[in-house]
Design a protein around this motif. Structure first.
Motif, PDB file in Angstrom:
ATOM      1  N   SER A  11       0.829  -1.203   0.000  1.00 38.33           N
ATOM      2  CA  SER A  11       0.000   0.000   0.000  1.00 38.33           C
ATOM      3  C   SER A  11       0.868   1.260   0.000  1.00 38.33           C
ATOM      4  O   SER A  11       0.565   2.236  -0.712  1.00 38.33           O
ATOM      5  N   PHE A  12       1.934   1.246   0.773  1.00 43.39           N
ATOM      6  CA  PHE A  12       2.865   2.382   0.814  1.00 43.39           C
ATOM      7  C   PHE A  12       3.409   2.673  -0.575  1.00 43.39           C
ATOM      8  O   PHE A  12       3.402   3.818  -1.046  1.00 43.39           O
ATOM      9  N   LEU A  13       3.884   1.629  -1.264  1.00 42.03           N
ATOM     10  CA  LEU A  13       4.455   1.805  -2.599  1.00 42.03           C
ATOM     11  C   LEU A  13       3.393   2.209  -3.618  1.00 42.03           C
ATOM     12  O   LEU A  13       3.654   3.039  -4.503  1.00 42.03           O
ATOM     13  N   GLU A  14       2.198   1.630  -3.502  1.00 47.57           N
ATOM     14  CA  GLU A  14       1.111   1.916  -4.444  1.00 47.57           C
ATOM     15  C   GLU A  14       0.859   3.414  -4.560  1.00 47.57           C
ATOM     16  O   GLU A  14       0.773   3.968  -5.667  1.00 47.57           O
ATOM     17  N   PHE A  15       0.735   4.085  -3.429  1.00 46.77           N
ATOM     18  CA  PHE A  15       0.396   5.498  -3.466  1.00 46.77           C
ATOM     19  C   PHE A  15       1.622   6.398  -3.539  1.00 46.77           C
ATOM     20  O   PHE A  15       1.501   7.565  -3.932  1.00 46.77           O
ATOM     21  N   ALA A  16       2.789   5.877  -3.188  1.00 39.77           N
ATOM     22  CA  ALA A  16       4.022   6.640  -3.384  1.00 39.77           C
ATOM     23  C   ALA A  16       4.269   6.857  -4.878  1.00 39.77           C
ATOM     24  O   ALA A  16       4.738   7.931  -5.289  1.00 39.77           O
ATOM     25  N   VAL A  17       3.948   5.851  -5.693  1.00 34.37           N
ATOM     26  CA  VAL A  17       4.077   5.972  -7.143  1.00 34.37           C
ATOM     27  C   VAL A  17       3.292   7.182  -7.641  1.00 34.37           C
ATOM     28  O   VAL A  17       3.776   7.951  -8.492  1.00 34.37           O
ATOM     29  N   TRP A  18       2.099   7.363  -7.115  1.00 36.40           N
ATOM     30  CA  TRP A  18       1.209   8.443  -7.527  1.00 36.40           C
ATOM     31  C   TRP A  18       1.652   9.781  -6.943  1.00 36.40           C
ATOM     32  O   TRP A  18       1.646  10.820  -7.602  1.00 36.40           O
ATOM     33  N   GLY A  19       2.036   9.765  -5.675  1.00 37.82           N
ATOM     34  CA  GLY A  19       2.418  10.990  -4.991  1.00 37.82           C
ATOM     35  C   GLY A  19       3.649  11.654  -5.565  1.00 37.82           C
ATOM     36  O   GLY A  19       3.866  12.858  -5.367  1.00 37.82           O
ATOM     37  N   ALA A  20       4.470  10.883  -6.286  1.00 35.42           N
ATOM     38  CA  ALA A  20       5.702  11.438  -6.835  1.00 35.42           C
ATOM     39  C   ALA A  20       5.441  12.526  -7.868  1.00 35.42           C
ATOM     40  O   ALA A  20       6.305  13.395  -8.085  1.00 35.42           O
ATOM     41  N   TYR A  21       4.272  12.495  -8.529  1.00 35.53           N
ATOM     42  CA  TYR A  21       4.026  13.489  -9.576  1.00 35.53           C
ATOM     43  C   TYR A  21       2.650  14.152  -9.538  1.00 35.53           C
ATOM     44  O   TYR A  21       2.447  15.204 -10.154  1.00 35.53           O
ATOM     45  N   LEU A  22       1.687  13.582  -8.810  1.00 36.24           N
ATOM     46  CA  LEU A  22       0.307  14.061  -8.922  1.00 36.24           C
ATOM     47  C   LEU A  22       0.169  15.540  -8.572  1.00 36.24           C
ATOM     48  O   LEU A  22      -0.522  16.285  -9.270  1.00 36.24           O
ATOM     49  N   THR A  23       0.798  15.991  -7.500  1.00 39.58           N
ATOM     50  CA  THR A  23       0.621  17.379  -7.076  1.00 39.58           C
ATOM     51  C   THR A  23       1.689  18.321  -7.620  1.00 39.58           C
ATOM     52  O   THR A  23       1.598  19.539  -7.411  1.00 39.58           O
ATOM     53  N   SER A  24       2.678  17.785  -8.302  1.00 42.00           N
ATOM     54  CA  SER A  24       3.772  18.633  -8.787  1.00 42.00           C
ATOM     55  C   SER A  24       3.891  18.660 -10.313  1.00 42.00           C
ATOM     56  O   SER A  24       4.622  19.493 -10.858  1.00 42.00           O
ATOM     57  N   MET A  25       3.175  17.778 -10.999  1.00 46.65           N
ATOM     58  CA  MET A  25       3.269  17.726 -12.461  1.00 46.65           C
ATOM     59  C   MET A  25       2.869  19.047 -13.096  1.00 46.65           C
ATOM     60  O   MET A  25       3.460  19.492 -14.086  1.00 46.65           O
ATOM     61  N   GLY A  26       1.828  19.694 -12.542  1.00 47.68           N
ATOM     62  CA  GLY A  26       1.379  20.969 -13.090  1.00 47.68           C
ATOM     63  C   GLY A  26       2.480  22.016 -13.052  1.00 47.68           C
ATOM     64  O   GLY A  26       2.595  22.858 -13.953  1.00 47.68           O
ATOM     65  N   ASN A  27       3.300  21.979 -12.020  1.00 53.63           N
ATOM     66  CA  ASN A  27       4.409  22.917 -11.894  1.00 53.63           C
ATOM     67  C   ASN A  27       5.415  22.708 -13.017  1.00 53.63           C
ATOM     68  O   ASN A  27       5.893  23.666 -13.640  1.00 53.63           O
ATOM     69  N   TYR A  28       5.746  21.439 -13.281  1.00 54.15           N
ATOM     70  CA  TYR A  28       6.690  21.144 -14.362  1.00 54.15           C
ATOM     71  C   TYR A  28       6.114  21.552 -15.720  1.00 54.15           C
ATOM     72  O   TYR A  28       6.801  22.179 -16.536  1.00 54.15           O
ATOM     73  N   LEU A  29       4.854  21.218 -15.946  1.00 50.69           N
ATOM     74  CA  LEU A  29       4.236  21.555 -17.235  1.00 50.69           C
ATOM     75  C   LEU A  29       4.240  23.056 -17.467  1.00 50.69           C
ATOM     76  O   LEU A  29       4.487  23.529 -18.581  1.00 50.69           O
ATOM     77  N   GLY A  30       3.966  23.800 -16.406  1.00 53.69           N
ATOM     78  CA  GLY A  30       3.998  25.256 -16.538  1.00 53.69           C
ATOM     79  C   GLY A  30       5.391  25.770 -16.862  1.00 53.69           C
ATOM     80  O   GLY A  30       5.543  26.743 -17.615  1.00 53.69           O
TER      81      GLY A  30
END
Length: 444
Positions: A11-30
């Motif tokens: 479970s830790f790894l499952e959501f760590a995969v998502w947390g690595a980019y979900l809230t920061s991807m918009g920053n990179y795209l910008g």
């Protein structure tokens, strides 16, 4: 190693995969000129959530053991996530939207089904070991959120300074955080491969030998759409979709909004402007804690009041973003993160419990599928497309920094106003008489 501990790691790894980019991807795209396209990337998560989990559910039911399918999906998602990061590396500032969006879309198409597959894996293994899923699963799932937070913080504080990898916990001007570049995709990809390898040592979950295999209609929850004949359930599902519009907006736009303040001399050296991901991680901490409050509030106030609390939470979530700043107004950002737990949990968890209570056993699973489809599928997709239009109009169409910041505030107030309208309509239209004993009925 105990079964529960092994599933906790999963479970830790499952959501760590998502947390690595979900809230920061918009920053990179910008940062690479794709700010006007942020909504499309987050809308794609909703689009694939409409059909991919159901398709993979059928595969797990008929052909591939669920823990194996979980690992394979993570492997394919990781491959495309690595490709996304590698393309970002080679393209530099000349990122082509079509290429990066295609690579990302394939990755998320394989990732989104893993949320349900990891749940199914945990349920199956717990039952194989004669453990009560109601008691054993919540602590396991809680560590999923911990993994999400861990990945967010790692991406926030990891980066490069003077060409060397380092951790930075301050607001040094020469530090380039992973939350601002393509390295966040590599972090997600590495975690995905680790989970794939880890899935190989999980206990086997045999394919069901039942002759009553799930049909395509069952998998997509089409039978449960008959619930729309019930006026109360129809109203509930419609409002679930309307509130689902809000679900992904801050995931896509909170980080680029807060990071914008780095270009304002007054806030350039503030900790909040330089560590948006760490600030946003408080939302996930609040989410973890607020889950514990749900039984008490449901029993005391009932589903309607609890849902109204969630809706008011979204009003405050957006409104406080519009009012705050990383300096003297950072307390408003922090308060926005705190109310997120109420906004998210009181809606998603309580809504799921309500659907469970109001439906019979034959369509209960399908009804949950409809609830998720209406919220994380249709609602979140439409919400991100509308949010993209609003932010593009008020923010990314502006070239002056002060105009952009004012545009951000207008956008947040529009989102807050929308949530307020939905709240008022729900209070008027949704009819429900609370029975304090209902909480005892839905604990099963």
């Amino acid at each position: 190693m105990s079964v529960k501990f092994r599933l906790t790691i999963m479970s830790f790894l499952e959501f760590a995969v998502w947390g690595a980019y979900l809230t920061s991807m918009g920053n990179y795209l910008g940062s690479v000129g794709l700010g006007p396209k942020i909504g499309l990337f987050y809308a794609m998560q909703g689009i694939v959530s409409i059909f991919m989990p159901a398709i993979m559910g059928i595969v797990a039911d008929r052909w591939i053991p669920v823990q194996r399918l979980l690992g394979l999906n993570h492997l394919f998602a990781a491959i495309f996530m690595f490709a996304t990061g590698y393309y970002g590396y080679t393209a530099g500032d000349n990122v082509d939207f079509t290429i990066i969006f295609t690579l990302y879309s394939f990755s998320v198409a394989f990732f989104m089904p893993t949320i349900a597959l990891s749940n199914s894996t945990a349920y199956t293994i717990l039952k194989q070991n004669n453990l009560d899923t109601i008691k054993a699963f919540p602590p396991i799932r809680t560590f999923g959120t911990v993994g999400f937070i861990f990945a967010m913080l790692f991406v926030n504080f990891s980066g490069f300074k003077d060409g060397a990898f380092t951790f930075n916990f301050s607001s040094d001007s020469g530090f380039v955080s992973f939350q601002s570049n393509y390295f966040q995709f590599f972090v997600s990809g590495i975690l995905g491969v680790v989970l794939f390898l880890y899935s190989l040592v999980l206990p086997n979950c045999p394919i069901s030998k039942s002759s009553e295999k799930q049909t395509i209609s069952d998998a997509f929850g089409l039978k449960a759409f008959a619930l729309f004949k019930d006026k109360k359930m129809a109203v509930f599902f419609i409002f679930s979709m309307l509130l689902g519009v809000s679900l992904q907006i801050t995931n896509g736009y909170a980080n680029p909004f807060i990071t914008t303040f780095k270009d304002v001399p007054q806030y350039a050296n503030s900790w909040g402007a330089s560590n948006a991901n760490a600030l946003i991680s408080l939302s996930q901490v609040s989410e973890t804690l607020c889950i514990l409050l749900i039984p008490f509030f449901l029993k005391r106030f009932g589903i309607k009041i609890v849902m109204l609390m969630a809706m008011i939470g979204w009003v405050l979530r957006f409104g406080l973003f519009g009012l705050g700043d990383p300096g003297s107004g950072v307390w408003m950002f922090i308060l926005s993160m705190i109310v997120y737990g109420i906004a998210f949990d009181f809606f998603n968890v309580s809504g799921s419990l309500y659907v469970d209570k109001e439906t019979n056993e034959k369509i209960r699973s399908s009804a949950q599928g409809v609830f998720m489809m209406m919220t994380n599928g249709f609602g979140a997709t439409v919400g991100m497309l509308i949010a993209q239009y609003i932010v593009n109009h008020y923010v990314f169409s502006q070239t002056d920094l002060s105009a952009q910041l004012e545009g951000w505030r207008h956008s947040w107030f529009i989102f807050s106003g929308y949530a307020l309208v939905v709240t008022i309509l729900f209070a008027i239209i949704f009819k429900y008489k609370h029975n304090p004993n209902d909480i005892d009925d839905i604990k099963h």
